[in-house]
Design a protein around this motif. Sequence first.
Motif, mmCIF file in Angstrom:
data_model
loop_
_atom_site.group_PDB
_atom_site.id
_atom_site.type_symbol
_atom_site.label_atom_id
_atom_site.label_comp_id
_atom_site.label_asym_id
_atom_site.label_seq_id
_atom_site.Cartn_x
_atom_site.Cartn_y
_atom_site.Cartn_z
ATOM 1 N N LYS A 147 -6.874 4.803 -21.522
ATOM 2 C CA LYS A 147 -8.034 4.827 -20.642
ATOM 3 C C LYS A 147 -7.761 5.760 -19.460
ATOM 4 C CE LYS A 147 -10.383 1.380 -22.627
ATOM 5 N NZ LYS A 147 -11.738 1.507 -23.201
ATOM 6 N N ASP A 148 -8.842 6.221 -18.824
ATOM 7 C CA ASP A 148 -8.738 7.020 -17.606
ATOM 8 C C ASP A 148 -8.851 6.098 -16.388
ATOM 9 O OD1 ASP A 148 -10.771 9.846 -18.818
ATOM 10 O OD2 ASP A 148 -8.803 9.082 -19.429
ATOM 11 N N GLU A 196 -9.138 6.144 -11.880
ATOM 12 C CA GLU A 196 -9.315 6.882 -10.634
ATOM 13 C C GLU A 196 -8.813 6.037 -9.480
ATOM 14 O OE1 GLU A 196 -13.163 9.824 -11.400
ATOM 15 O OE2 GLU A 196 -13.318 8.145 -10.007
ATOM 16 N N ARG A 224 -2.303 15.484 -17.419
ATOM 17 C CA ARG A 224 -3.185 14.309 -17.414
ATOM 18 C C ARG A 224 -3.507 13.872 -15.987
ATOM 19 N NH1 ARG A 224 -1.289 9.968 -18.672
ATOM 20 N NH2 ARG A 224 0.966 10.391 -18.731
ATOM 21 N N SER A 259 -4.628 14.717 -12.116
ATOM 22 C CA SER A 259 -5.346 15.671 -11.279
ATOM 23 C C SER A 259 -5.778 14.966 -10.010
ATOM 24 C CB SER A 259 -6.559 16.249 -12.017
ATOM 25 O OG SER A 259 -7.479 15.217 -12.321
ATOM 26 N N THR A 285 -6.815 11.192 -10.287
ATOM 27 C CA THR A 285 -7.292 10.797 -11.608
ATOM 28 C C THR A 285 -6.167 10.925 -12.615
ATOM 29 O OG1 THR A 285 -9.541 11.529 -11.089
ATOM 30 C CG2 THR A 285 -8.986 11.241 -13.414
ATOM 31 N N GLN A 314 -5.735 10.708 -16.644
ATOM 32 C CA GLN A 314 -6.441 10.632 -17.924
ATOM 33 C C GLN A 314 -5.509 10.117 -19.017
ATOM 34 O OE1 GLN A 314 -7.666 14.859 -17.952
ATOM 35 N NE2 GLN A 314 -9.784 14.143 -17.833
ATOM 36 N N ARG A 315 -6.107 9.430 -19.980
ATOM 37 C CA ARG A 315 -5.352 8.951 -21.159
ATOM 38 C C ARG A 315 -4.036 8.304 -20.713
ATOM 39 N NH1 ARG A 315 -6.658 14.051 -21.643
ATOM 40 N NH2 ARG A 315 -4.502 14.784 -21.693
ATOM 41 N N THR A 316 -4.159 7.274 -19.908
ATOM 42 C CA THR A 316 -2.986 6.648 -19.301
ATOM 43 C C THR A 316 -1.963 6.211 -20.342
ATOM 44 O OG1 THR A 316 -4.200 4.554 -19.220
ATOM 45 C CG2 THR A 316 -4.114 5.869 -17.194
#
Lengths: 114, 115
Positions: free
Chosen positions: A17-18, A20, A64, A66, A78, A80-82
């Motif tokens: 999952k992403d 923030e 991944r 940013s 952020t 991404q694709r933890t």
Amino acid sequence: GAGVSQSPSNKVTEKGKDVELRCDPISGHTALYWYRQSLGQGLEFLIYFQGNSAPDKSGLPSDRFSAERTGGSVSTLTIQRTQQEDSAVYLCASRGGENTGELFFGEGSRLTVL
Amino acid sequence: QQQVKQSPQSLIVQKGGISIINCAYENTAFDYFPWYQQFPGKGPALLIAIRPDVSEKKEGRFTISFNKSAKQFSLHIMDSQPGDSATYFCAARGGSGAGSYQLTFGKGTKLSVIP
């Protein structure tokens, strides 16, 4: 607010999952840092923002990760694709003028990736 | 490459005793050496800092000793109190480019002061 504010304070997510993470620095502070704190590993530099200059992204561990800082104030990190190895406390800090060395840290966002 | 080495990892001190935490660095461009204190669930907070033009700085019960030739600096906590129980990080900053604003941290020392 009076100090650096971070949210969420805790985040549990599933692998892939992403996420923030948000940082609201001290008003008027031009410099903003993100650090990662893993157990027994100290504080690992991730990224640095200074005013309108291009950010120093040299500490980001992979593409991944940013971060952005809108309007010179609030910043969002952020992931991404933890992955499970991303589990850590993510700390944000801000600093006032160039001649002051003190970083003011928030309480961090604890990320757990299951 | 770890640029700031901190020891010990953990330290147990009796109330009233002296706590000593040591750090060593390699980069001679470092010109600012702070110590941060972190309580559980909180972010690190600046405790005391020194620049290499002085060998010692004292603030209350906390003293930094700095040895430029040996590239070492240490934190001494006199009359240690249970309220001093926390994790302590040394750090260093300096040089050109990214080094001028990045703080490089040691791995931390968990101090426990027992009554």
